[in-house]
Write a protein that holds these residues in place. Structure first.
Motif, PDB file in Angstrom:
ATOM      1  N   ARG A  89       0.822  -1.040   0.008  1.00 11.89           N
ATOM      2  CA  ARG A  89      -0.154  -0.060   0.033  1.00 11.89           C
ATOM      3  C   ARG A  89       0.893   1.244  -0.101  1.00 11.89           C
TER       4      ARG A  89
ATOM      5  N   GLN B 283      -5.405   3.131  -5.838  1.00 12.71           N
ATOM      6  CA  GLN B 283      -4.647   2.852  -4.620  1.00 12.71           C
ATOM      7  C   GLN B 283      -5.355   3.692  -3.490  1.00 12.71           C
TER       8      GLN B 283
ATOM      9  N   SER C 163       1.752  -0.852  -8.596  1.00 16.60           N
ATOM     10  CA  SER C 163       1.466  -0.842  -7.283  1.00 16.60           C
ATOM     11  C   SER C 163       2.646  -1.596  -6.645  1.00 16.60           C
TER      12      SER C 163
END
Length: 339
Positions: A9, A292, A218
Motif C-alpha cells: 500500500r 490505490q 502498485s
C-alpha cells in the motif's frame, strides 16, 4: 531485532498530523515524520506509511522467432505499437489454431485500469468535495475494447486463456500456440527457468495510447510496525537496505525494477541479456495505480468490476452494459464509504 514489514500500500497522511515533508533519499521519494529520523515508514492507526522499493511494469513477452518470420514491425520503448496497431498485428499473427496473443485475465481489473492510463483513462474522479465517483469515459474504453475485440471479433486472442493466470499460459506460449503474452516483468525469471532449449523470446513494451507508455503500478513497500520497540533501528535498516547498490541487488534478485532513480541508472539494469534494458526504459512512464487511494475500491472491484469485465471480455455483455454497471452499480458501492 528491528521490525520491518513488507506491504503493497502507498503512503497516505491522516488529517491533523501536520505538514508532510518529502525528501530524496538515494534518488527515491520518501515520507518524513518529524519525530523520527529521515527515511521513515510507520503505520499510524488505520493508515499505513510505506517506502516503495520495487516496481513491476506489464510488458509483452513474445516468441521472437514467430515475430521475426512474420515480418511485423518490432516495437521498442522509443517507438511502441499503438493499441490499434497491436490489434492489427495480433490478427495478422493468428490462424490455423494459433493466436497472436493470450490474455491471462483471471484478475482483470487491475491490469485493465493500469494499462488504461496509456490511453488517458482515469475511471476514478475526485470532485471538489473530495468524493470519488466512477466515470467510464473514452480513454477508459480503449484497452477493454481492444481485449474484447481481439477475443470476440478478430479471434486473435485465445478465448480459453481469459480466466487464466499468467503461469497457465506459458506451456501454450512455449508450444507455439500464442505469439505473445502480456505479463509482469518478473515473469522473465520463470521463462528463463522453464523455456525449452532453443526457444527465442523477447520483451516488448505494452502498447501506447494518447498518454504514451504510461501505466499504473502498485510498488512493493517496506514499513515499520507501529508497536515496534525499535523504530529507529528498523528505519536505519530500511535506509541501509535501500541504498542504491542494495536496491539494485534486490531488483536483480526479484527480476523487477527498483524505485530509486540512482538505482535505476545502474548499468546492470541496462543490459540486453534477459531484456533488462527494455523494462528499465519503461520506468519513467510508471505511475501510481489509479485505485490505490480510493475508499471502497476492494468491494467495487470484487462485487462490480471483476464480474462486469469478465462478462464483457467473454462477450456476454456489450460496452454499454459494462459502462452502466461500472458507473451505476459502482458509484452505489463507493457512496457508502464516503458518507
Amino acid at each position: 531485532m528491528p521490525t520491518a514489514t513488507e506491504g503493497t500500500r502507498t503512503a497516505r497522511r491522516p488529517a491533523g498530523t501536520g505538514p508532510r515533508r518529502t525528501v530524496t533519499a538515494h534518488g527515491a521519494w520518501f515520507l518524513v515524520l518529524p519525530a523520527l529520523i529521515p527515511v521513515l515508514v510507520l503505520s499510524v492507526g488505520p493508515l499505513l506509511y510505506g517506502v516503495p522499493f520495487l516496481q513491476e511494469p506489464r510488458v509483452l513477452v513474445a516468441n521472437a522467432t514467430w515475430l521475426r518470420r512474420s515480418g511485423v514491425r518490432i516495437p521498442t520503448p522509443g517507438h511502441p505499437w499503438s493499441w490499434t496497431e497491436f490489434r492489427r498485428i495480433t490478427e495478422r499473427l493468428s490462424g490455423g489454431g494459433r493466436y497472436g496473443v493470450a490474455r491471462p485475465l483471471k484478475e482483470p481489473v487491475s491490469a485493465t485500469l493500469n494499462l488504461s492510463l496509456s490511453a488517458g483513462g482515469r475511471m476514478f474522479h475526485q470532485g471538489a468535495d473530495g468524493k470519488v465517483t466512477v466515470r467510464f469515459e473514452a480513454g477508459d474504453e480503449v484497452v477493454p475494447r481492444t481485449i474484447h475485440d481481439q477475443a470476440g471479433i478478430d479471434r486473435s486472442a485465445s478465448p480459453t486463456t481469459l480466466g487464466s493466470g499468467g503461469s497457465d499460459t506459458l506451456p501454450g506460449f512455449f508450444g507455439g500456440r500464442y505469439a505473445m503474452v502480456p505479463l509482469g516483468f518478473s515473469y522473465r525469471q520463470q521463462i528463463v527457468q522453464q523455456a525449452p532449449e532453443g526457444f527465442d523470446w523477447q520483451v516488448l513494451p505494452a502498447p501506447a495510447g494518447a498518454d504514451g507508455l504510461a501505466q499504473g503500478v502498485s510498488p512493493q513497500t517496506l514499513s515499520v510496525a507501529e508497536d515496534s520497540p525499535h523504530k529507529k533501528e528498523a528505519v536505519a535498516f530500511v535506509d541501509f537496505l535501500l541504498r542504491p547498490k542494495n536496491m539494485v541487488r534486490l531488483a536483480l534478485g526479484d527480476w523487477m525494477l527498483p524505485t530509486g532513480t540512482r538505482a535505476l541508472a545502474d548499468p546492470a539494469l541496462h543490459t540486453a541479456k534477459d531484456d533488462w534494458a527494455t523494462g528499465t526504459a519503461l520506468a519513467a512512464h510508471l505511475r501510481p495505480a489509479p485505485a490505490q487511494s480510493v475508499r471502497g475500491y476492494a468491494e467495487w472491484k470484487d462485487k462490480v468490476a471483476t464480474p462486469a469485465f469478465q462478462e464483457y471480455y467473454s462477450g456476454a455483455i456489450g460496452l454499454g452494459e459494462l459502462r452502466e454497471r461500472l458507473e451505476k452499480d459502482g458509484n452505489l458501492v463507493l457512496a457508502r464509504y464516503q458518507r
